[in-house]
Design a protein around this motif. Structure first.
Motif: not given
Length: 112
Positions: A25, A28, A69, A76, A78-79
């Motif tokens: 999780n 990406a 990024r 996201d 969290k990635k």
């Protein structure tokens, strides 16, 4: 274009890198659903191999930094990693419920 000398150089360079376990999780992938471009039969064969206890080759990832990024289009927070190679392997493992995958991170180049 596959250049044998280049491929051999990549193999020699990456042989020294040790895989690490990364939570699925936190990785990406491309913005396109895997079903749009993947060979789903290949993913299903890999799933069967996982169920048989076979170990998957590590995927290749790049660390997500504030600078890249935007380049990869990842919003996201969290990635933490971007998948460079191994989309089918990651999909098969995720579909089989694997929580952490073996991955080899590309090393960040240091500016002098």
């Amino acid at each position: 274009m596959n250049c044998p000398a280049h491929q051999q150089g990549v193999q020699v360079a990456t042989k020294k890198l040790k895989p690490v376990l990364i939570p699925v999780n936190e990785i990406a992938s491309t913005g396109y659903p895997l079903t749009d471009y993947a060979d789903m039969a290949k993913v299903q064969r890999m799933q069967a191999a996982i169920r048989d206890g076979d170990k998957m080759k590590p995927v290749r990832v790049s660390e997500l930094t504030p600078a890249n990024r935007d380049l990869y289009g990842v919003i996201d927070p969290k990635k933490k990693w971007y998948l460079n190679n191994g989309h089918h392997r990651l999909a098969a493992q995720a579909l089989e419920g694997v929580k952490k995958v073996r991955a080899v991170p590309y090393l960040r180049s240091k500016r002098i």
